[in-house]
Design a protein around this motif. Structure first.
Motif, PDB file in Angstrom:
ATOM      1  N   ILE A  25       0.837  -1.202   0.000  1.00  0.00           N
ATOM      2  CA  ILE A  25       0.000   0.000   0.000  1.00  0.00           C
ATOM      3  C   ILE A  25       0.866   1.244   0.000  1.00  0.00           C
ATOM      4  O   ILE A  25       0.648   2.185  -0.780  1.00  0.00           O
ATOM      5  N   GLU A  26       1.897   1.271   0.864  1.00  0.00           N
ATOM      6  CA  GLU A  26       2.752   2.462   0.949  1.00  0.00           C
ATOM      7  C   GLU A  26       3.543   2.661  -0.340  1.00  0.00           C
ATOM      8  O   GLU A  26       3.666   3.780  -0.828  1.00  0.00           O
ATOM      9  N   PHE A  27       4.068   1.577  -0.899  1.00  0.00           N
ATOM     10  CA  PHE A  27       4.826   1.696  -2.146  1.00  0.00           C
ATOM     11  C   PHE A  27       3.916   2.137  -3.292  1.00  0.00           C
ATOM     12  O   PHE A  27       4.324   2.927  -4.154  1.00  0.00           O
ATOM     13  N   PHE A  28       2.682   1.640  -3.290  1.00  0.00           N
ATOM     14  CA  PHE A  28       1.748   2.047  -4.333  1.00  0.00           C
ATOM     15  C   PHE A  28       1.426   3.529  -4.220  1.00  0.00           C
ATOM     16  O   PHE A  28       1.407   4.258  -5.226  1.00  0.00           O
ATOM     17  N   LEU A  29       1.186   4.014  -2.997  1.00  0.00           N
ATOM     18  CA  LEU A  29       0.845   5.420  -2.801  1.00  0.00           C
ATOM     19  C   LEU A  29       2.001   6.340  -3.171  1.00  0.00           C
ATOM     20  O   LEU A  29       1.786   7.516  -3.476  1.00  0.00           O
ATOM     21  N   LYS A  30       3.218   5.809  -3.145  1.00  0.00           N
ATOM     22  CA  LYS A  30       4.388   6.609  -3.508  1.00  0.00           C
ATOM     23  C   LYS A  30       4.897   6.267  -4.908  1.00  0.00           C
ATOM     24  O   LYS A  30       6.014   6.639  -5.275  1.00  0.00           O
ATOM     25  N   SER A  31       4.096   5.569  -5.681  1.00  0.00           N
ATOM     26  CA  SER A  31       4.487   5.231  -7.050  1.00  0.00           C
ATOM     27  C   SER A  31       4.064   6.358  -7.989  1.00  0.00           C
ATOM     28  O   SER A  31       3.579   7.400  -7.554  1.00  0.00           O
ATOM     29  N   ASN A  32       4.241   6.138  -9.264  1.00  0.00           N
ATOM     30  CA  ASN A  32       3.924   7.169 -10.258  1.00  0.00           C
ATOM     31  C   ASN A  32       2.441   7.136 -10.627  1.00  0.00           C
ATOM     32  O   ASN A  32       2.073   6.999 -11.798  1.00  0.00           O
ATOM     33  N   ALA A 293      12.572  16.805   2.222  1.00  0.00           N
ATOM     34  CA  ALA A 293      11.574  16.439   3.227  1.00  0.00           C
ATOM     35  C   ALA A 293      12.166  15.375   4.151  1.00  0.00           C
ATOM     36  O   ALA A 293      12.731  14.379   3.681  1.00  0.00           O
ATOM     37  N   GLN A 294      12.022  15.579   5.458  1.00  0.00           N
ATOM     38  CA  GLN A 294      12.559  14.630   6.427  1.00  0.00           C
ATOM     39  C   GLN A 294      11.870  13.280   6.303  1.00  0.00           C
ATOM     40  O   GLN A 294      12.500  12.229   6.526  1.00  0.00           O
ATOM     41  N   ASP A 295      10.596  13.266   5.926  1.00  0.00           N
ATOM     42  CA  ASP A 295       9.886  11.993   5.762  1.00  0.00           C
ATOM     43  C   ASP A 295      10.572  11.111   4.713  1.00  0.00           C
ATOM     44  O   ASP A 295      10.571   9.878   4.843  1.00  0.00           O
ATOM     45  N   SER A 296      11.136  11.729   3.682  1.00  0.00           N
ATOM     46  CA  SER A 296      11.828  10.964   2.650  1.00  0.00           C
ATOM     47  C   SER A 296      13.096  10.329   3.201  1.00  0.00           C
ATOM     48  O   SER A 296      13.421   9.183   2.876  1.00  0.00           O
ATOM     49  N   ILE A 297      13.817  11.076   4.026  1.00  0.00           N
ATOM     50  CA  ILE A 297      15.011  10.535   4.680  1.00  0.00           C
ATOM     51  C   ILE A 297      14.630   9.339   5.550  1.00  0.00           C
ATOM     52  O   ILE A 297      15.290   8.289   5.532  1.00  0.00           O
ATOM     53  N   ASP A 298      13.548   9.491   6.304  1.00  0.00           N
ATOM     54  CA  ASP A 298      13.100   8.412   7.192  1.00  0.00           C
ATOM     55  C   ASP A 298      12.664   7.191   6.391  1.00  0.00           C
ATOM     56  O   ASP A 298      12.895   6.044   6.814  1.00  0.00           O
ATOM     57  N   PHE A 299      12.004   7.415   5.255  1.00  0.00           N
ATOM     58  CA  PHE A 299      11.544   6.316   4.406  1.00  0.00           C
ATOM     59  C   PHE A 299      12.725   5.458   3.963  1.00  0.00           C
ATOM     60  O   PHE A 299      12.635   4.220   3.931  1.00  0.00           O
ATOM     61  N   ILE A 300      13.841   6.078   3.625  1.00  0.00           N
ATOM     62  CA  ILE A 300      15.005   5.336   3.130  1.00  0.00           C
ATOM     63  C   ILE A 300      15.518   4.375   4.190  1.00  0.00           C
ATOM     64  O   ILE A 300      15.812   3.206   3.897  1.00  0.00           O
ATOM     65  N   GLU A 301      15.623   4.837   5.420  1.00  0.00           N
ATOM     66  CA  GLU A 301      16.102   3.931   6.470  1.00  0.00           C
ATOM     67  C   GLU A 301      15.053   2.878   6.811  1.00  0.00           C
ATOM     68  O   GLU A 301      15.379   1.717   7.046  1.00  0.00           O
ATOM     69  N   ARG A 302      13.780   3.278   6.796  1.00  0.00           N
ATOM     70  CA  ARG A 302      12.719   2.338   7.170  1.00  0.00           C
ATOM     71  C   ARG A 302      12.651   1.154   6.215  1.00  0.00           C
ATOM     72  O   ARG A 302      12.379   0.025   6.617  1.00  0.00           O
ATOM     73  N   ARG A 306      14.656  -3.051   1.187  1.00  0.00           N
ATOM     74  CA  ARG A 306      14.049  -3.124  -0.144  1.00  0.00           C
ATOM     75  C   ARG A 306      14.766  -2.214  -1.159  1.00  0.00           C
ATOM     76  O   ARG A 306      14.702  -2.438  -2.351  1.00  0.00           O
ATOM     77  N   ILE A 307      15.425  -1.163  -0.670  1.00  0.00           N
ATOM     78  CA  ILE A 307      15.942  -0.101  -1.541  1.00  0.00           C
ATOM     79  C   ILE A 307      17.368  -0.401  -1.993  1.00  0.00           C
ATOM     80  O   ILE A 307      18.259  -0.608  -1.175  1.00  0.00           O
ATOM     81  N   ALA A 308      17.553  -0.393  -3.321  1.00  0.00           N
ATOM     82  CA  ALA A 308      18.892  -0.576  -3.882  1.00  0.00           C
ATOM     83  C   ALA A 308      19.587   0.754  -4.109  1.00  0.00           C
ATOM     84  O   ALA A 308      20.798   0.872  -3.919  1.00  0.00           O
ATOM     85  N   ALA A 309      18.830   1.773  -4.537  1.00  0.00           N
ATOM     86  CA  ALA A 309      19.454   3.050  -4.897  1.00  0.00           C
ATOM     87  C   ALA A 309      18.504   4.207  -4.643  1.00  0.00           C
ATOM     88  O   ALA A 309      17.283   4.062  -4.709  1.00  0.00           O
ATOM     89  N   VAL A 310      19.123   5.350  -4.357  1.00  0.00           N
ATOM     90  CA  VAL A 310      18.426   6.631  -4.280  1.00  0.00           C
ATOM     91  C   VAL A 310      19.048   7.508  -5.362  1.00  0.00           C
ATOM     92  O   VAL A 310      20.231   7.828  -5.300  1.00  0.00           O
ATOM     93  N   ILE A 311      18.259   7.878  -6.378  1.00  0.00           N
ATOM     94  CA  ILE A 311      18.793   8.616  -7.516  1.00  0.00           C
ATOM     95  C   ILE A 311      18.267  10.048  -7.500  1.00  0.00           C
ATOM     96  O   ILE A 311      17.093  10.293  -7.251  1.00  0.00           O
ATOM     97  N   VAL A 312      19.181  10.985  -7.753  1.00  0.00           N
ATOM     98  CA  VAL A 312      18.870  12.411  -7.680  1.00  0.00           C
ATOM     99  C   VAL A 312      19.231  13.071  -9.006  1.00  0.00           C
ATOM    100  O   VAL A 312      20.302  12.808  -9.564  1.00  0.00           O
TER     101      VAL A 312
END
Length: 808
Positions: A25-32, A293-302, A306-312
């Motif tokens: 659900i969370e990944f879907f809500l943060k998808s495209n 956004a701090q929530d994005s930082i928290d999401f990465i650690e949480r 599952r996360i392989a990369a953070v691309i900017v």
């Protein structure tokens, strides 16, 4: 199994289901989601019939005065932009060539937002470039545009000028995002040295023949790897041809290096290419987080596991955090006001991302920070984002795990690269035999690109000349500094002019990349590029939202461009196209558009049904007996079957009538229609084979009913008998429905629900349209009843003449 084991197992299953469901659900809500919704609506938002230019100018319900001014403006633009007549009766090259090209960008079409499609002008004569000049005086439609350099221009030769097919020279305000510096001061010496090293005429030149041995190690490749590692401070290099390909390759390599963790974190609206795997639509397992956004930082650690990369994409610093990248006029229907994040603030954000990724890699699981420098790099004296975004307090550079460089790495030649620290690019235990390199390409490290990159990178270092001297007369970093200074000064001067003259337009830039903002909530902001075209400017295909200028632009060029930009905005304001749209007008517009799109799609849907009927008749209703049977069976269905089913709600009698009329209806197909089995495939719906399957099903249903008591005694041993307690009416209705429901489900599965419903509507309305199609066969000659088809024969139909011949 004891109660304790059962309890533990139940807890384990419930916990796994809960965690899995919450993650999905969370990944879907943060998808495209936004882009997928837009893509899904693409097949339904149909413009339909043209409404006319006059109606297109009144979409925002303007006052009579504004409307009259717009009409005058439309006439002005038409006088400047309407295609000129071909000379000597010869068709314009641009028009004929554009008709053969799939990519509409070459034609410089679609300047305005899609809703303004009727306000576009033909580009014929203006979209075919006959010549490109550098630093030569030239004339535009308004007079002389002097591109010559002055003593204050630091080697600038003058703005690029294109001479189009209509014979007019125009200053190029275009889409070249790679060639940032001057032609004579930078790219000409680069080109000359590349040509020397790649020349096949010099037999002593061993490098030139290396192009015929792709994917092989050689001295030029060795030099290039060393130069790139020295520039970036990285350990590993992978080569590809384009930027989008580089992003795709980088993410594949990182996943392989991170134990194939599936998730890629990217940020809202950030662009990373157009190929499958990285585009906004084809990017499964990508999540889109808000930047800064701090929530994005928290999401990465949480979700590190599952996360392989953070691309900017660091160009978001210029575009605006979480804002879509230009060209934006294509969707702009209101104001567009963006502000760049202060450089120090954005640098803090990037360093906080770096810290979090490093923290996860050190203590939790490997997460790569990827800087997509394809568009950002080689635009400032700092060259790379890692050096541009120093930490505001410590002045420490960024140290990403992976960096992606585009074609600027080779001065515009097709060569891009992925560079990374040890352990992040295709790094895994090679004893896993089924894990293989997923990125290949015959010309991945094309030798011409490698040579060009060597010359380019050595020139950046102040070397590169064949005689041991610097290749450039003015150092590259000094040229970049001059470029940034001049571009910044242009934006400041132009914005001051816009403000002083009360024009609701602003320009913003990062180095030589510029973009427009619009302060008024006008529906017609996207017409501004048309007014620029009317000023005699040549806009590249991206220039409806952004444009790039190179370092050759002189002081006089900047002044002339400023005058043209201000003049275009002044005329557009004079003509009423910057007029803000009122809220009531916007609501009215949205309602009218929804009505229009719904009506247009309903018409498309209706035409689809009627086209299905037409094809059905053309390919499988050609024998007179078949037409005769369809007419009279339609009469029976309309007079008896439909009223009994839908009016009197008597399924038993209704289905019986429906069955009898269908016996008549299908007898024509089975006994008389000389069906071409290949052409029959053009039909959408039941074909000969599926009709025979339905007959078999009905026969079996009859047998089941005859021996129902025996079957009932057998079945109730295994299932609840109440399930089988159907009345005769219910049984007949169920059997009747199952003659069509399986085919309906198959159509829905293959083509979608709407297509399935259209087929069902076709079936229901066939009796009514058959009356119109076959009324000429109310009575036929008795001889046709003797013209039975051979059941095992093969027939061939000429669909044009309707002549049928037996071929086997």
């Amino acid at each position: 199994m004891g109660p304790v084991a059962t309890l533990v197992l139940a807890f384990m299953v419930l916990s796994l289901i809960t965690k899995f469901t919450w993650e999905k659900i969370e990944f879907f809500l943060k998808s495209n989601i936004k882009y997928r919704i837009m893509d899904s609506l693409a097949a339904y938002i149909y413009y339909g019939d043209d409404i006319g230019v006059e109606a297109s100018l009144k979409l925002d319900s303007p006052s009579s005065d504004i409307y009259q001014r717009r009409l005058v403006g439309q006439q002005y633009l038409a006088s400047k932009l309407e295609a000129t007549k071909p000379k000597d009766g010869v068709e314009c090259h641009g028009k004929t060539l554009a008709a053969s090209l799939v990519d509409c960008r070459f034609a410089l079409a679609k300047v305005c937002m899609p809703l303004m499609r009727e306000l576009e002008f033909s580009n014929a004569g203006r979209n075919f470039i006959a010549e490109v000049r550098n630093g030569s005086p030239h004339n535009d439609v308004n007079g002389t545009f002097n591109g010559s350099a002055s003593a204050h221009d630091e080697g600038a030769a003058g703005i690029l000028t294109v001479v189009t097919e209509d014979g007019v020279a125009r200053p190029y305000v275009g889409n070249d995002a790679v060639h940032t510096l001057g032609v004579e001061s930078f790219y000409a010496p680069i080109q000359k040295e590349v040509n020397r090293q790649m020349s096949l005429d010099d037999k002593e030149n061993k490098e030139s023949m290396m192009r015929y041995c792709p994917i092989a190690m050689n001295s030029a490749l060795e030099k290039n790897v060393g130069l790139i590692k020295r520039l970036t401070g990285m350990d590993k290099v992978r080569y590809v041809l384009s930027g989008s390909e580089a992003v795709d390759a980088a993410l594949k390599d990182i996943k392989a290096s991170c134990k194939n963790k599936p998730l890629i974190v990217r940020f809202t609206s950030a662009y990373h290419g157009h190929v499958s795997g990285v585009s906004f639509l084809a990017c499964d397992n990508h999540v889109f987080l808000p930047e800064c956004a701090q929530d994005s930082i928290d999401f990465i650690e949480r979700y590190h596991y599952r996360i392989a990369a953070v691309i900017v994409n660091p160009m978001q610093h210029f575009t605006g955090v979480n804002k879509p990248s230009p060209p934006g006029e294509k969707v702009t229907h209101s104001s567009r006001i963006r502000s760049s994040v202060p450089r120090d603030e954005y640098a803090r954000w990037l360093h906080s991302l770096q810290y979090k990724c490093n923290y996860c890699t050190k203590y939790l699981s490997k997460v790569a920070l990827v800087m997509d420098d394809i568009y950002f790099a080689f635009r400032t004296p700092d060259l790379l984002s890692s050096q541009y975004f120093l930490h505001p307090d410590t002045q420490a550079p960024l140290k990403p795990d992976v960096m992606i460089l585009g074609k600027a790495l080779a001065a515009g030649y097709p060569l891009s690269a992925v560079v990374g620290r040890e352990g992040f690019l295709n790094s895994y235990d090679k004893k896993f035999l089924l894990q293989v390199n997923k990125t290949v390409g015959t010309l991945a490290a094309w030798h011409g690109g490698i040579i060009a990159s060597n010359v380019f990178l050595e020139a950046l270092e102040g070397r590169g000349g064949s005689d041991g001297q610097p290749l450039l007369k003015i150092g590259a970093k000094e040229q970049f500094s001059n470029l940034v200074r001049k571009c910044d000064a242009f934006s400041q001067s132009l914005n001051a002019r816009f403000a002083n003259e009360g024009l609701p337009v602003r320009i913003r830039n990062f180095s030589n990349t510029f973009s427009f903002d619009f302060l008024n909530k006008s529906l017609y902001n996207s017409r501004y590029p048309q007014y620029l075209l009317a000023e005699g400017i040549f806009l590249g295909n991206y220039s409806t939202g952004k444009f790039n200028l190179n370092a050759d632009v002189t002081m006089s060029d900047w002044k002339c461009l400023e005058e043209k930009f201000v003049s275009a905005a002044s005329k557009m304001q004079r003509d009423g196209y910057f007029e803000p749209m009122k809220s009531a007008a916007k609501t009215k517009l949205y309602l009218s558009l929804m009505t229009k799109f719904a009506r247009n799609y309903a018409w498309i849907y209706y035409n689809q049904i009627m086209n299905d009927k037409h094809i059905d008749i053309e390919v499988s209703h050609n024998h007179p007996v078949n037409k005769f049977g369809h007419f009279w069976s339609s009469v029976g269905m309309i007079v008896f079957a439909y009223p009994l089913l839908f009016w009197y709600c008597d399924p038993l009698k209704g289905c019986l009538c429906f069955f009898l009329t269908h016996v008549v209806r299908q007898s024509g197909h089975f006994f008389y229609e000389h069906q071409d089995k290949n052409i029959e495939k053009l039909k959408f719906g039941h074909k000969d084979a599926s009709k025979k399957e339905a007959v078999v099903f009905l026969s079996l249903a009859t047998l089941v009913y005859k021996y129902r008591e025996t079957l009932y005694d057998f079945v109730i041993q295994y299932i609840d008998p109440s399930f089988l307690e159907l009345t005769l009416e219910q049984y007949v209705l169920a059997i009747a429905l199952f003659t069509v429901v399986p085919h309906f489900v198959e159509i829905c599965y293959q083509y979608g629900w709407l297509r399935g419903v259209s087929w069902a509507l076709k079936i229901l309305t066939d009796p009514f349209t058959d009356l119109l199609d076959f009324y000429t066969h109310v009575v036929i000659h008795p001889k046709w009843f003797l013209d039975l088809k051979e059941q095992r024969a093969t027939y061939q139909l000429d669909i044009t003449t309707k002549k049928v011949v037996k071929v086997a």
